[in-house]
Write a protein that holds these residues in place. Structure first.
Motif, mmCIF file in Angstrom:
data_model
loop_
_atom_site.group_PDB
_atom_site.id
_atom_site.type_symbol
_atom_site.label_atom_id
_atom_site.label_comp_id
_atom_site.label_asym_id
_atom_site.label_seq_id
_atom_site.Cartn_x
_atom_site.Cartn_y
_atom_site.Cartn_z
ATOM 1 N N HIS A 26 0.845 -1.189 0.000
ATOM 2 C CA HIS A 26 0.000 0.000 0.000
ATOM 3 C C HIS A 26 0.883 1.241 0.000
ATOM 4 C CE1 HIS A 26 -3.607 -2.349 0.760
ATOM 5 N NE2 HIS A 26 -2.866 -3.062 1.597
ATOM 6 N N TRP A 27 0.666 2.090 -0.982
ATOM 7 C CA TRP A 27 1.430 3.327 -1.115
ATOM 8 C C TRP A 27 0.533 4.494 -0.746
ATOM 9 C CZ3 TRP A 27 6.453 2.532 -2.051
ATOM 10 C CH2 TRP A 27 6.813 1.312 -2.588
ATOM 11 N N PRO A 28 1.100 5.569 -0.224
ATOM 12 C CA PRO A 28 0.261 6.722 0.111
ATOM 13 C C PRO A 28 -0.350 7.311 -1.152
ATOM 14 C CG PRO A 28 2.588 7.267 0.362
ATOM 15 C CD PRO A 28 2.511 5.801 0.073
ATOM 16 N N GLY A 29 -1.569 7.817 -1.021
ATOM 17 C CA GLY A 29 -2.240 8.446 -2.149
ATOM 18 C C GLY A 29 -1.674 9.822 -2.433
ATOM 19 N N LEU A 30 -2.159 10.442 -3.483
ATOM 20 C CA LEU A 30 -1.678 11.759 -3.895
ATOM 21 C C LEU A 30 -1.878 12.789 -2.795
ATOM 22 C CD1 LEU A 30 -0.564 13.633 -6.112
ATOM 23 C CD2 LEU A 30 -2.926 13.922 -6.900
ATOM 24 N N GLU A 31 -3.039 12.789 -2.158
ATOM 25 C CA GLU A 31 -3.328 13.783 -1.126
ATOM 26 C C GLU A 31 -2.327 13.690 0.017
ATOM 27 O OE1 GLU A 31 -5.629 11.544 -2.174
ATOM 28 O OE2 GLU A 31 -6.962 12.796 -3.376
ATOM 29 N N ARG A 32 -2.056 12.485 0.470
ATOM 30 C CA ARG A 32 -1.116 12.282 1.584
ATOM 31 C C ARG A 32 0.303 12.630 1.166
ATOM 32 N NH1 ARG A 32 0.015 8.206 5.760
ATOM 33 N NH2 ARG A 32 1.873 9.058 6.730
ATOM 34 N N GLY A 37 4.725 16.265 1.692
ATOM 35 C CA GLY A 37 5.736 17.071 1.009
ATOM 36 C C GLY A 37 5.688 18.529 1.423
ATOM 37 N N LEU A 38 4.482 19.064 1.585
ATOM 38 C CA LEU A 38 4.345 20.449 2.034
ATOM 39 C C LEU A 38 4.872 20.634 3.451
ATOM 40 C CD1 LEU A 38 0.866 21.455 0.599
ATOM 41 C CD2 LEU A 38 3.088 22.431 -0.021
ATOM 42 N N ARG A 39 4.560 19.693 4.325
ATOM 43 C CA ARG A 39 5.069 19.772 5.707
ATOM 44 C C ARG A 39 6.594 19.743 5.718
ATOM 45 N NH1 ARG A 39 1.266 19.261 9.652
ATOM 46 N NH2 ARG A 39 -0.757 18.481 8.976
ATOM 47 N N ALA A 40 7.184 18.875 4.914
ATOM 48 C CA ALA A 40 8.646 18.802 4.840
ATOM 49 C C ALA A 40 9.222 20.092 4.284
ATOM 50 C CB ALA A 40 9.066 17.613 3.982
ATOM 51 N N LEU A 41 8.590 20.644 3.261
ATOM 52 C CA LEU A 41 9.057 21.887 2.657
ATOM 53 C C LEU A 41 9.026 23.033 3.661
ATOM 54 C CD1 LEU A 41 9.844 23.583 0.141
ATOM 55 C CD2 LEU A 41 7.399 23.820 -0.306
ATOM 56 N N LEU A 42 7.946 23.145 4.412
ATOM 57 C CA LEU A 42 7.804 24.254 5.345
ATOM 58 C C LEU A 42 8.725 24.128 6.557
ATOM 59 C CD1 LEU A 42 3.943 24.778 5.271
ATOM 60 C CD2 LEU A 42 5.707 25.954 3.943
ATOM 61 N N SER A 43 9.049 22.915 6.946
ATOM 62 C CA SER A 43 9.889 22.740 8.128
ATOM 63 C C SER A 43 11.380 22.656 7.818
ATOM 64 C CB SER A 43 9.455 21.492 8.900
ATOM 65 O OG SER A 43 9.645 20.344 8.124
ATOM 66 N N THR A 44 11.744 22.525 6.562
ATOM 67 C CA THR A 44 13.150 22.440 6.182
ATOM 68 C C THR A 44 13.722 23.843 6.002
ATOM 69 O OG1 THR A 44 12.749 20.348 5.048
ATOM 70 C CG2 THR A 44 14.768 21.518 4.476
ATOM 71 N N ARG A 45 14.900 24.058 6.566
ATOM 72 C CA ARG A 45 15.580 25.351 6.423
ATOM 73 C C ARG A 45 16.411 25.359 5.143
ATOM 74 N NH1 ARG A 45 17.742 25.908 12.555
ATOM 75 N NH2 ARG A 45 15.910 26.966 13.365
ATOM 76 N N PRO A 46 16.432 26.496 4.447
ATOM 77 C CA PRO A 46 17.364 26.600 3.321
ATOM 78 C C PRO A 46 18.788 26.301 3.810
ATOM 79 C CG PRO A 46 15.829 28.416 3.286
ATOM 80 C CD PRO A 46 15.605 27.692 4.579
ATOM 81 N N ARG A 47 19.558 25.662 2.975
ATOM 82 C CA ARG A 47 20.925 25.214 3.243
ATOM 83 C C ARG A 47 20.986 23.986 4.152
ATOM 84 N NH1 ARG A 47 20.257 30.241 3.535
ATOM 85 N NH2 ARG A 47 20.300 30.361 5.794
ATOM 86 N N GLU A 48 19.838 23.416 4.519
ATOM 87 C CA GLU A 48 19.827 22.219 5.363
ATOM 88 C C GLU A 48 20.133 20.969 4.550
ATOM 89 O OE1 GLU A 48 16.716 19.964 8.359
ATOM 90 O OE2 GLU A 48 16.412 22.070 7.930
ATOM 91 N N LEU A 49 19.711 20.917 3.292
ATOM 92 C CA LEU A 49 19.978 19.772 2.427
ATOM 93 C C LEU A 49 21.199 20.069 1.567
ATOM 94 C CD1 LEU A 49 16.334 18.962 1.271
ATOM 95 C CD2 LEU A 49 17.638 17.922 3.129
ATOM 96 N N TYR A 113 -4.905 24.971 -1.094
ATOM 97 C CA TYR A 113 -4.356 24.657 -2.406
ATOM 98 C C TYR A 113 -5.254 23.661 -3.122
ATOM 99 C CZ TYR A 113 -2.574 20.505 0.033
ATOM 100 O OH TYR A 113 -2.457 19.346 0.766
ATOM 101 N N ARG A 114 -4.995 23.498 -4.408
ATOM 102 C CA ARG A 114 -5.691 22.501 -5.223
ATOM 103 C C ARG A 114 -4.641 21.571 -5.821
ATOM 104 N NH1 ARG A 114 -10.892 23.755 -6.155
ATOM 105 N NH2 ARG A 114 -11.481 25.885 -5.684
ATOM 106 N N LEU A 115 -4.987 20.315 -5.857
ATOM 107 C CA LEU A 115 -4.107 19.358 -6.514
ATOM 108 C C LEU A 115 -4.211 19.572 -8.018
ATOM 109 C CD1 LEU A 115 -5.064 16.217 -4.427
ATOM 110 C CD2 LEU A 115 -3.015 17.617 -4.191
ATOM 111 N N ARG A 116 -3.102 19.797 -8.676
ATOM 112 C CA ARG A 116 -3.133 20.067 -10.116
ATOM 113 C C ARG A 116 -3.725 18.900 -10.900
ATOM 114 N NH1 ARG A 116 -0.463 24.714 -11.721
ATOM 115 N NH2 ARG A 116 1.074 25.484 -10.244
ATOM 116 N N ARG A 117 -3.451 17.693 -10.485
ATOM 117 C CA ARG A 117 -3.911 16.524 -11.229
ATOM 118 C C ARG A 117 -5.426 16.365 -11.185
ATOM 119 N NH1 ARG A 117 -1.291 10.997 -9.683
ATOM 120 N NH2 ARG A 117 0.531 12.095 -10.452
ATOM 121 N N THR A 118 -6.036 16.656 -10.025
ATOM 122 C CA THR A 118 -7.466 16.405 -9.871
ATOM 123 C C THR A 118 -8.296 17.671 -9.711
ATOM 124 O OG1 THR A 118 -7.323 16.232 -7.458
ATOM 125 C CG2 THR A 118 -6.975 14.206 -8.736
#
Length: 132
Positions: A26-32, A37-49, A113-118
């Protein structure tokens, strides 16, 4: 009782699926996937990766800032810029950064936001305690 019997599901990154009792994967769906991904983006600091120095919104940078209109405007701009640049799976409708009426040092963040695919509308809500 062993530790294995106490765990209901395997511990791991949400994107790494594992088989269930019947052997089905079972793989996570698009919504999840987008929400994570948004949570990771918002919590990651620039220059952290290392290989992606510009990736991230770095909301932690605001942790000791005062809860003022100017700081909330900077948070809003940082979120809008990061999402527009790094999350191509979404169409950003609006971002709201407001005072938390229960805690003067906290802000409430809502990303609509809206999912571009759906085209399906989605909402991500976060709380950030500035503490300043």
């Amino acid at each position: 009782m062993s530790i294995d019997s106490q765990l209901k599901s395997p511990i791991g990154w949400p994107l790494l699926a594992g088989p269930d009792a019947s052997g089905q994967w079972h793989w996570p769906g698009l919504e999840r996937s987008v929400s994570d991904g948004l949570r990771a983006l918002l919590s990651t600091r620039p220059r952290e990766l290392m290989m992606h120095a510009d990736y991230g919104a770095g909301l932690q940078d605001f942790l000791h800032e005062p809860n003022t209109l100017a700081v909330r405007a900077r948070i809003l701009e940082r979120i809008q810029t990061a999402v527009a640049r790094y999350e191509q799976r979404v169409q950003l409708d609006r971002v709201e950064v407001s005072e938390d009426e229960r805690d003067a040092a906290a802000v409430r963040i809502e990303v609509h936001y809206r999912l571009r695919r759906t085209g399906e509308p989605q909402r991500l809500a976060l709380a950030l305690n500035l503490g300043g």
